[in-house]
Design an enzyme around this catalytic site. Structure first.
Site, PDB file in Angstrom:
ATOM      1  N   THR A 170       0.817  -1.216   0.000  1.00 34.39           N
ATOM      2  CA  THR A 170       0.000   0.000   0.000  1.00 34.39           C
ATOM      3  C   THR A 170       0.847   1.261   0.000  1.00 34.39           C
ATOM      4  OG1 THR A 170      -1.791  -1.138   1.155  1.00 34.39           O
ATOM      5  CG2 THR A 170      -1.798   1.252   1.267  1.00 34.39           C
ATOM      6  N   ASP A 198      -0.055  -6.655   5.008  1.00 33.25           N
ATOM      7  CA  ASP A 198      -0.733  -7.931   5.233  1.00 33.25           C
ATOM      8  C   ASP A 198       0.219  -9.033   5.676  1.00 33.25           C
ATOM      9  OD1 ASP A 198      -3.182  -6.869   4.697  1.00 33.25           O
ATOM     10  OD2 ASP A 198      -3.413  -7.780   2.718  1.00 33.25           O
TER      11      ASP A 198
END
Length: 320
Positions: A12, A86
């Site tokens: 991200t 993640d």
């Protein structure tokens, strides 16, 4: 003057938000354009450009080997790795176990992409650079810097799907903090474990135990296709009695069965003497992994099996 090396791997922190709210990959890293970075003694390398769910143990090994080569040049005072959140806790732990160094290695990322309101990527990156270039960060193993806090790769985990304060160490808390003036450490950390491997060939599975769990899923797993299995057991290390026959079958076929707890605080320990209880399963050959969560225990078992560790060596490695 030595520089801080930044290794970008994607995630991200390297993405942007579209007008429809979807977050997408970019052709160039958006933070590399940011003016505040130009005033810092850094060098940037783009090793991967992958969302972190795409990262595999083979990528982790490639990253660890790349970091080790860069450290051996003695050109850097610290290393920062930008990574998707993640699987950041897994990659950082893998590097922690596989890379031998005294200089700081710091992982960071972002919960909001570079052009979102309240984006945290640039701030996290600058904080990570400050920690990685600070002599107080040496000899502490791999660190994770997010949201003004410093955590160890061994204990940090992602606790929220969206909150910028997602990375926490539930068992022990952060080991330090970053302020505008300085970097402060208020817990001592130690790092003594290094596992050297050259390839990833083993297959280790991870399953979570639950109330009423049946044997069906475990019966589908062929012992010839796996080398080990991690079970996130209930409480201190107990499982429903229905899956005990499958566990014994794995052990009979020399498959390592290792228990962690599905609880995020405390450790597994063989206490209960009943069918499916931890004490009974210890006697059957199950290994109990102290301090690690399921994903990290899986990586450690994978690495140890690559080196041909015996059952006794595995018991010691996960007890210490």
């Amino acid at each position: 003057m030595k520089k801080t090396l930044i290794i970008h791997t994607g995630g991200t922190i390297s993405m942007e938000e579209n007008q429809d709210g979807s977050v997408v990959e970019t052709s160039t890293h958006p933070l590399s354009k940011m003016e505040p970075l130009h005033f810092l003694p850094i060098e940037e390398v783009h090793l991967f450009h992958l969302p972190s769910p795409h990262i595999t143990p083979k990528h982790m090994l490639q990253l660890a080997e790349f970091i080790q080569r860069k450290i051996d040049t003695d050109n850097y005072n610290g290393i920062v790795v930008t990574h998707g959140t993640d699987t950041l806790e897994e990659t950082s732990y893998f590097v922690d176990v596989c890379v031998k160094t005294t200089i700081p290695i710091v992982f960071t990322g972002a919960m909001r992409s570079s052009n979102e309101i309240g984006s945290d990527g640039l701030y996290n990156l600058i904080c990570a650079i400050r920690v990685a270039s600070n002599p107080k960060s040496c000899n502490r193993g791999v660190l994770v810097v997010m949201n003004d806090e410093v955590h160890t790769a061994q204990y940090v985990t992602k606790t929220s799907t969206t909150n910028v304060a997602t990375f926490q160490s539930p068992q022990f808390g952060p080991v330090g903090m970053v302020t505008k003036q300085d970097v402060y450490f208020y817990q001592k950390t130690y790092h003594h474990e290094t596992i050297h491997i050259h390839d990833i060939t083993k297959n280790v599975l991870l399953l979570k135990a639950y109330a009423g769990m049946s044997n069906d899923l475990l019966d589908y797993i062929q012992p010839s296709h796996i080398d080990g299995i991690i079970i996130e057991a209930l409480g201190q290390g107990n499982v429903p009695p229905t899956i005990v026959p499958a566990i014994k079958n794995f052990i009979k076929h020399d498959i390592t069965v290792l228990f962690v707890s599905r609880c995020y605080k405390g450790i597994v320990q063989p206490t209960y003497q009943y069918e499916g209880g931890g004490r009974t399963l210890l006697e059957d050959g199950v290994i109990f992994a102290n301090h690690l969560n399921g994903p990290k225990a899986r990586l450690k078992l994978l690495l140890l099996l690559e080196n041909g560790a015996s059952h006794q060596e595995l018991m010691k490695a996960f007890r210490d």
